[in-house]
Design a protein around this motif. Structure first.
Motif, short mmCIF file in Angstrom:
data_model
loop_
_atom_site.label_atom_id
_atom_site.label_comp_id
_atom_site.label_asym_id
_atom_site.label_seq_id
_atom_site.Cartn_x
_atom_site.Cartn_y
_atom_site.Cartn_z
N ALA A 111 0.83 -1.20 0.00
CA ALA A 111 0.00 0.00 0.00
C ALA A 111 0.87 1.26 0.00
CB ALA A 111 -0.93 -0.01 1.21
N PRO A 112 1.51 1.54 -1.14
CA PRO A 112 2.37 2.73 -1.21
C PRO A 112 1.58 4.04 -1.15
CG PRO A 112 2.10 1.80 -3.39
CD PRO A 112 1.44 0.83 -2.42
N ILE A 113 2.26 5.06 -0.69
CA ILE A 113 1.73 6.43 -0.73
C ILE A 113 2.23 7.04 -2.03
CG2 ILE A 113 1.73 8.69 0.39
CD1 ILE A 113 0.48 6.54 2.17
N VAL A 114 1.31 7.41 -2.91
CA VAL A 114 1.68 7.99 -4.20
C VAL A 114 1.32 9.46 -4.17
CG1 VAL A 114 1.32 7.88 -6.69
CG2 VAL A 114 1.26 5.77 -5.33
N LEU A 115 2.30 10.30 -4.52
CA LEU A 115 2.11 11.74 -4.48
C LEU A 115 2.29 12.37 -5.86
CD1 LEU A 115 4.35 12.56 -1.38
CD2 LEU A 115 1.88 12.16 -1.40
N ASN A 116 1.46 13.34 -6.18
CA ASN A 116 1.71 14.22 -7.30
C ASN A 116 2.35 15.45 -6.66
OD1 ASN A 116 1.58 16.38 -9.16
ND2 ASN A 116 -0.12 15.41 -10.25
N LYS A 123 -2.40 9.85 -2.39
CA LYS A 123 -3.33 8.74 -2.18
C LYS A 123 -2.52 7.52 -1.74
CE LYS A 123 -6.77 5.92 -4.63
NZ LYS A 123 -7.83 6.07 -3.66
N GLN A 124 -3.06 6.79 -0.77
CA GLN A 124 -2.48 5.50 -0.45
C GLN A 124 -3.17 4.48 -1.34
OE1 GLN A 124 -2.71 4.00 3.63
NE2 GLN A 124 -0.92 2.71 3.24
N VAL A 125 -2.38 3.82 -2.17
CA VAL A 125 -2.90 2.89 -3.17
C VAL A 125 -2.72 1.46 -2.66
CG1 VAL A 125 -2.63 2.09 -5.55
CG2 VAL A 125 -2.25 4.51 -5.00
N ILE A 126 -3.80 0.69 -2.69
CA ILE A 126 -3.73 -0.72 -2.30
C ILE A 126 -3.49 -1.54 -3.57
CG2 ILE A 126 -4.89 -2.63 -1.12
CD1 ILE A 126 -4.49 -0.06 0.62
#
Length: 156
Positions: A111-116, A123-126
């Motif tokens: 569940a990485p944290i993806v940032l723009n 968003k934390q992506v599952i």
């Protein structure tokens, strides 16, 4: 603005440094504003600090520092939600479960944290990728051996 933090006490941050997580993160849907603070200068570790709740903070790191083969694809919905136009806009962190001793610390690669970083959206992506779990050892044997060698060489 001034905020109270879990690990650094009261600090001043700029509104431009705050990332918006539109729907919060899993388990914390009301927490939509976070700032990323260096834990200590010259290390790969950061604190993902809630702007609203002082005691809500996560230790995070850039996963590619420790897991060179870490790789995943974002689906179109996430790309659109974060308004990502280029890979250059993206930064990725993973949440750590810090253990004592530190060598037992794990990283949540599922569940990485993806940032723009340009739009200040996150968003934390599952991930639905069986290669990754919530508990990957941060310190591999190779990393531990390298640390041991560097410590030994400094003491001689």
């Amino acid at each position: 603005m001034t905020i109270e933090t879990k690990y650094k006490g009261e600090i001043t941050i700029h509104a431009a440094d705050v990332f918006t997580f539109e729907k919060g993160i899993p388990g914390f849907s009301n927490e939509t504003s976070f700032v990323f603070l260096p834990f200590v200068e010259e290390t790969p570790f950061y604190i993902m600090q809630s702007v609203k709740t002082p005691m809500l903070a996560f230790f995070v790191t850039d996963p590619f520092t420790f897991f060179q083969t870490y790789d995943f694809q974002l689906d179109d919905a996430v790309v659109n939600q974060l308004n990502i136009k280029s890979e250059k806009e993206v930064s990725v962190f993973v949440i750590l479960t810090v253990a004592d001793p530190f060598a037992n610390t794990t990283a949540n690669l599922q569940a990485p944290i993806v940032l723009n970083v340009n739009k200040k959206l996150g968003k934390q992506v599952i991930l639905a990728d069986e290669r990754y779990t919530t508990k990957h050892s941060l310190m591999s044997k190779t990393t531990e051996e390298a640390e041991h060698v560097s410590v030994d060489s400094k003491t001689k």
